[in-house]
Design an enzyme around this catalytic site. Structure first.
Site, PDB file in Angstrom:
ATOM      1  N   HIS A 103      -0.953   4.973   6.901  1.00 39.09           N
ATOM      2  CA  HIS A 103      -0.310   4.342   5.761  1.00 39.09           C
ATOM      3  C   HIS A 103       0.247   2.981   6.152  1.00 39.09           C
ATOM      4  O   HIS A 103       0.410   2.649   7.331  1.00 39.09           O
ATOM      5  CB  HIS A 103       0.792   5.240   5.221  1.00 39.09           C
ATOM      6  CG  HIS A 103       0.264   6.421   4.461  1.00 39.09           C
ATOM      7  ND1 HIS A 103       1.061   7.266   3.734  1.00 39.09           N
ATOM      8  CD2 HIS A 103      -1.009   6.901   4.319  1.00 39.09           C
ATOM      9  CE1 HIS A 103       0.320   8.220   3.169  1.00 39.09           C
ATOM     10  NE2 HIS A 103      -0.940   8.007   3.514  1.00 39.09           N
ATOM     11  N   CYS A 108       5.935   8.807   6.414  1.00 44.38           N
ATOM     12  CA  CYS A 108       6.409   7.437   6.599  1.00 44.38           C
ATOM     13  C   CYS A 108       7.925   7.358   6.430  1.00 44.38           C
ATOM     14  O   CYS A 108       8.594   6.551   7.094  1.00 44.38           O
ATOM     15  CB  CYS A 108       5.722   6.497   5.622  1.00 44.38           C
ATOM     16  SG  CYS A 108       3.981   6.201   6.013  1.00 44.38           S
ATOM     17  N   GLU A 146       3.298   1.590   5.792  1.00 46.13           N
ATOM     18  CA  GLU A 146       4.564   1.599   6.526  1.00 46.13           C
ATOM     19  C   GLU A 146       4.357   2.060   7.963  1.00 46.13           C
ATOM     20  O   GLU A 146       4.944   1.506   8.905  1.00 46.13           O
ATOM     21  CB  GLU A 146       5.579   2.512   5.823  1.00 46.13           C
ATOM     22  CG  GLU A 146       5.905   2.114   4.393  1.00 46.13           C
ATOM     23  CD  GLU A 146       4.972   2.752   3.382  1.00 46.13           C
ATOM     24  OE1 GLU A 146       5.313   2.738   2.190  1.00 46.13           O
ATOM     25  OE2 GLU A 146       3.904   3.281   3.775  1.00 46.13           O
ATOM     26  N   CYS A 187       5.537   7.837   1.705  1.00 44.97           N
ATOM     27  CA  CYS A 187       5.310   9.281   1.718  1.00 44.97           C
ATOM     28  C   CYS A 187       6.336   9.927   2.649  1.00 44.97           C
ATOM     29  O   CYS A 187       7.147   9.247   3.289  1.00 44.97           O
ATOM     30  CB  CYS A 187       3.893   9.593   2.183  1.00 44.97           C
ATOM     31  SG  CYS A 187       3.624   9.289   3.944  1.00 44.97           S
TER      32      CYS A 187
END
Length: 330
Positions: free
Chosen positions: A261, A292, A263, A289
């Site tokens: 992801h 993260c 981040e 999420c």
């Protein structure tokens, strides 16, 4: 900054444009586009021919066509002055661009007639009554493709009076410019960093969605990341992640996703280069999420700013609250 000039015939719009051009503005005229069309058809650019050709172009290509064509030639980052705006739709289009100001240049009818007579352009009236009647036809019309000077001037942000000599006009123009510069707008910090994140997201190779994160400290970008497969592996969009290419429902099968992801990548990139994220703010195009979220907390990031909510449980929000990490949507 974009300054558009409107006003009656021989009001001095060209002189105003020259003052601004001497101060570093790029100079354009909507009339030049009309002249080019006439030349391409082997026609002389008389006053009546210019008026009729402008009407034809607006009717066939839209009332803002001349403004659109000129704007396509602007140099990004430069100031521009655009002369001969005669239809309100031309000004309306330029107003959709950044920091546009419409300036009406005004002078008494008799003064303008003498100027027109002195410059002696092809087709300019040589009689005051004829000059006045020609102008009356330009002030307004039921035809939306025609010149609409009254409606155009009504939308002006500034008025420059040009009934004196050129030195006085120059003073008026510089005063107008200072007032316009004082109205200049620029994005706030949230919008600024979120726009950067949107550019970073354009590098994403994920087939599902493009996401990005920008980590900021002391109003300085210290790390960026976008979603995609790990370094050195096949890109998601090229078949690197079967889960993303299967059109799996959002939020499902995340354990099978091979993409990192945004981040996550921003935090890993900072670690790779030995950059501390303690006390920083992360700007994300989507809310983080759960995985993260945990990484953000453990990296010492103090604030999360996101554009769109990600379809996941509220556990991430609860964790941020427990850890004292501020999270907000912009």
């Amino acid at each position: 900054m974009i300054i558009g000039l409107t006003g009656g015939n021989a009001a001095g719009k060209g002189e105003v444009a020259r003052v601004l051009e001497s101060g570093g503005f790029e100079r354009f005229s909507l009339s030049d586009g009309v002249r080019e069309e006439l030349r391409s058809r082997g026609l002389a650019p008389s006053r009546d021919a210019m008026i009729e050709e402008g009407r034809r172009l607006r009717r066939e290509h839209g009332p803002d066509v001349l403004a659109r064509r000129v704007a396509a030639r602007f140099t990004q980052g430069m100031n521009q002055v655009v002369d001969s705006i005669r239809n309100p739709e031309e000004g309306a289009y330029l107003r959709t661009l950044h920091d546009f100001h419409l300036v009406a240049v005004e002078a008494p009818l008799a003064v303008r007639f003498e100027r027109a007579r002195t410059r002696a352009r092809p087709g300019d009236p040589v009689d005051l009554d004829v000059f006045s009647e020609a102008e009356r036809r330009e002030l307004g019309s039921d035809d939306p493709a025609a010149q609409q000077l009254v409606a155009t001037i009504a939308g002006a942000d500034f008025t420059v009076h040009n009934d004196g000599d050129l030195a006085v006009l120059g003073d008026h123009v510089r005063a107008m410019f200072r007032d316009a510069a004082a109205r200049a707008t620029r994005p706030g910090w949230d919008e600024y960093f979120m726009r950067i994140a949107e550019v970073v997201a354009s590098r994403s190779s994920c087939a599902k969605r493009r996401a990005a994160a920008v980590v900021v400290k002391d109003k300085r970008v210290i790390s960026t990341g976008y979603n995609g497969t790990p370094r050195g592996t096949r890109n998601c969009s090229e078949g690197g992640c079967p889960r993303c290419l299967s059109l799996a429902p959002s939020g499902s099968g995340l354990g099978d996703c091979l993409c990192s992801h945004a981040e996550e990548n921003a935090i890993v990139q900072a670690a790779y280069h030995g950059v501390s994220l303690a006390g920083a703010t992360v700007y994300s195009t989507f809310s983080p999420c759960l995985i993260c979220t945990k990484m953000i907390i453990n990296a010492g990031i103090a604030e999360v700013v996101f554009r769109s909510a990600y379809p996941l449980p509220e556990a991430a929000t609860d964790l941020f609250a427990q850890a004292g990490v501020k999270a907000r949507k912009v």
